[in-house]
Design a protein around this motif. Structure first.
Motif, mmCIF file in Angstrom:
data_model
loop_
_atom_site.group_PDB
_atom_site.id
_atom_site.type_symbol
_atom_site.label_atom_id
_atom_site.label_comp_id
_atom_site.label_asym_id
_atom_site.label_seq_id
_atom_site.Cartn_x
_atom_site.Cartn_y
_atom_site.Cartn_z
ATOM 1 N N ILE B 192 -3.093 -39.949 -68.654
ATOM 2 C CA ILE B 192 -1.647 -40.245 -68.731
ATOM 3 C C ILE B 192 -1.375 -41.236 -69.865
ATOM 4 O O ILE B 192 -0.420 -41.080 -70.640
ATOM 5 N N THR B 304 8.215 -34.149 -61.542
ATOM 6 C CA THR B 304 7.362 -35.340 -61.476
ATOM 7 C C THR B 304 8.096 -36.476 -62.201
ATOM 8 O O THR B 304 8.898 -36.220 -63.102
ATOM 9 N N GLU B 341 0.420 -35.255 -63.923
ATOM 10 C CA GLU B 341 1.074 -35.822 -62.726
ATOM 11 C C GLU B 341 0.998 -34.858 -61.543
ATOM 12 O O GLU B 341 0.695 -35.240 -60.416
#
Lengths: 149, 472
Positions: B192, B304, B341
């Motif tokens: 991420i 998300t 995610e």
């Protein structure tokens, strides 16, 4: 103990091109102390693992030369091979990537076995078998003699 | 009439060339994208047991084998008329997300980033991965790490990075172990971080590429992607939906063999790649696009938290749908963020370790269709079998085929803007290549129609006269 990495690459569905992955499988069964990687082709993802090693041996098949013979070539980091095909790299480019991105290019050698039949199929030719035997004899000796090789 | 040929096109998946036909004054009259390789999978699978199809079809391509594995297995589920166990569906979705991550990372960081980092006019000898390493080593390391994350998930679940197994008709072959799940979860924060950094960097670059934004296949077209009841981003479940350039729904709830009423396929004389079109409007007016840009235009929300924030910003680019194909790159990064995610959510669901992961059945239908959103766009596998379960016919429509007409639009648009006179600058030719690269075409799997197109080699004089022609 030097950290050694063996990378056998090729297409296991194209006859003698499987020579590299087959060498890795055979060396795995002989409990080689080196780290062993078998893959279809060389990608940039290998560079980080290479940088953590003292020695890398690339094992590949070729159609250039007398079938059944084995050739060895010492490699140095070289960006000139990079071209633009970025998901299939030359071993020398991978060494350059290891150096440029992760700070260390190990000593390296390209070991090629000359095959004669690269058509579809999972069997290798008698000549490739001979080259495979030879590679599996050479590799342990190289690992033993390193760093004097 | 002079012709400029770019052969091969570099930094794409497969082999292709472009011809640009100039007028007497050196102005661009036409430009064409030709795919020069053929694979023939629709033909060679005939007579094989349908249960072999997932493993066989995965061999179409070394970049997106997982997508073919999944679409093929969905078609086989349909033939067996089974509803696969919930855990199996979650595990398949994780595989699909991992495939999107690794493929998008390859496209953005390895294939296209050299253009963004070094500029469209940079020396081609420098504008490659080594040039990128020299100019921005941290981004190169990040790109490698992100792609590696996607590949490791594929390897953990499917056994191999390239041509994984595990996905089978009826579900998956074995359950996920807690240790495997934890290994993947441990890598997610870093993935991420890398994606968010790349997004921030790319958004800061867009202003420098205004000319490319304007000319890279920037035209009103329809879009095709999978849709569902929630109107959230959908890559595995749902039906097919067409929207127009103003986001109006043109055709909806397309399931099973219905796609044959909406999607036509046309062979081209100068390319092994077929062109698809929206059937009700015909070949010329029925141009549509698929892939990341289409999917983000299609969905109302990602579903998300972080991807939704990015999606809201992405939508501010245009009043209606985002039309410039330059933004495929931007959309790809948002999809990576979404995929990471969503993968985390799925892995944290207690049912992910369930052991009922495969439904068993014999064929209950003679026909089956599987839809999936592959990284490059909508993928369709359609099989017909005989009474012995052997494949009678197979039809596959691959993302690059859906995008073929749009790619040709883009090539002509870019050539008209950047190719001036008879002198060709590297930067102009690279922009022609770069507009193709924006679609991330994968040519290995899109040229599967063996025997339906003649091989046509033409020798042209400088004034366009055909001196010799070989038809095979």
């Amino acid at each position: 103990m030097p950290r050694a990495l063996l990378i056998g690459y090729g297409n296991t569905l194209r006859g003698d091109d499987a020579l590299g992955p087959m060498a890795i499988e055979r060396l795995r069964s002989s409990r080689s102390e080196a780290e062993l990687i078998s893959c279809h082709q060389l990608g940039p993802e290998l560079a980080e693992r290479m940088a953590a090693c003292d020695l890398v041996l690339f094992i590949d098949a070729t159609c250039d030369g007398e079938p059944g013979t084995v050739h060895m070539e010492r490699l140095t980091a070289d960006a000139e091979h990079s071209g633009s095909l970025t998901h299939h790299l030359h071993p020398a480019t991978l060494l350059e990537l290891a150096h440029a991105l992760y700070g260390h290019a190990p000593q390296a050698m390209l070991i090629t076995g000359v095959g004669s039949a690269f058509e579809n199929g999972e069997r290798i030719s008698n000549q490739a078998c001979k080259a495979l035997d030879e590679i599996c004899r050479i590799v342990p000796r190289l690992l033993q003699t390193f760093p004097a090789m | 009439m002079p012709t400029i040929t770019i052969d091969p096109i570099t930094r794409i998946e497969g082999h292709a060339k472009v011809t640009i036909q100039l007028g007497e004054q050196g102005e661009v009259q036409s430009a064409r994208f030709h795919v020069t390789q053929v694979r023939g999978f629709e033909k060679l699978c005939q007579g094989r047991p349908f249960t072999e199809m997932p493993a066989l079809m995965a061999r179409i391509c070394g970049i997106c084998p997982t997508s073919h594995l999944l679409a093929s297995s969905k078609a086989c589920d349909d033939i067996m008329a089974v509803r696969i166990p919930e855990t199996a569906e979650m595990l398949r979705r994780i595989m699909n997300l991992a495939q999107i991550i690794q493929s998008h990372a390859l496209s953005f960081f390895y294939l296209s980033a050299p253009d963004f980092l070094l500029g469209m006019d940079a020396d081609p000898a420098e504008r490659n991965i080594m040039g990128m390493v020299r100019k921005h080593p941290q981004m190169a390391r990040d790109g490698i790490k992100l792609r590696q994350f996607g590949q490791r998930v594929l390897e953990t679940l499917g056994g191999k990075r390239v041509h994984p197994g595990w996905i089978v008709p009826g579900g998956v072959s074995h359950p996920l172990q807690a240790e495997q799940r934890d290994q993947i979860l441990a890598q997610i924060p870093d993935a991420i971080r890398i994606t968010r950094a790349a997004l921030q960097w790319f958004k800061g670059q867009i202003e420098s590429f205004r000319a490319e934004v304007r000319s890279f296949a920037n035209f009103p077209s329809m879009f095709l992607a999978m849709a569902n009841d929630t109107n959230e981003f959908s890559a595995y479940n749902g039906w097919l939906r067409f929207i127009d350039a103003n986001l109006n729904i043109v055709a909806d709830h397309i399931t099973g063999t219905d796609y044959l009423n909406y999607i036509g396929e046309s062979c081209n004389e100068d390319s092994y790649l077929k062109s698809t079109y929206f059937k009700p409007l015909g070949l010329t007016d029925g141009v549509y696009r698929v892939g990341p840009l289409a999917r983000l235009n299609m969905c109302q929300s990602a579903g998300t938290v972080q991807a939704d924030e990015e999606l809201a910003e992405f939508r501010e680019l245009e009043r209606h749908s985002v039309l410039s194909s330059f933004y495929y790159h931007y959309a790809r990064l948002i999809e990576i963020l979404f995929s990471i995610e969503r993968m985390e959510t799925l892995l944290n669901d207690p049912d992910i370790l369930g052991t009922n992961v495969r439904a068993h059945a014999s064929p209950n239908k003679f026909e089956g269709v599987g839809y999936l959103e592959a990284p490059r766009g909508t993928l369709i596998h359609h099989y017909r079998i005989d009474q012995n379960g052997l494949i009678e016919s197979a039809n596959m429509i691959i993302a690059t085929g859906h995008n073929n007409q749009a790619i040709n639009h883009g090539v002509l648009q870019v050539a008209r803007q950047f190719v001036k006179g008879k002198k060709i600058e590297h930067g102009a030719l690279n922009r022609v290549e770069a507009v193709i690269r924006a679609f991330d075409p994968c040519l290995s799997c899109s040229t599967h129609a063996d025997g339906t197109m003649p091989l046509d080699i033409q020798l042209l004089s400088p004034d366009g006269e055909v001196l010799d022609r070989l038809l095979r």
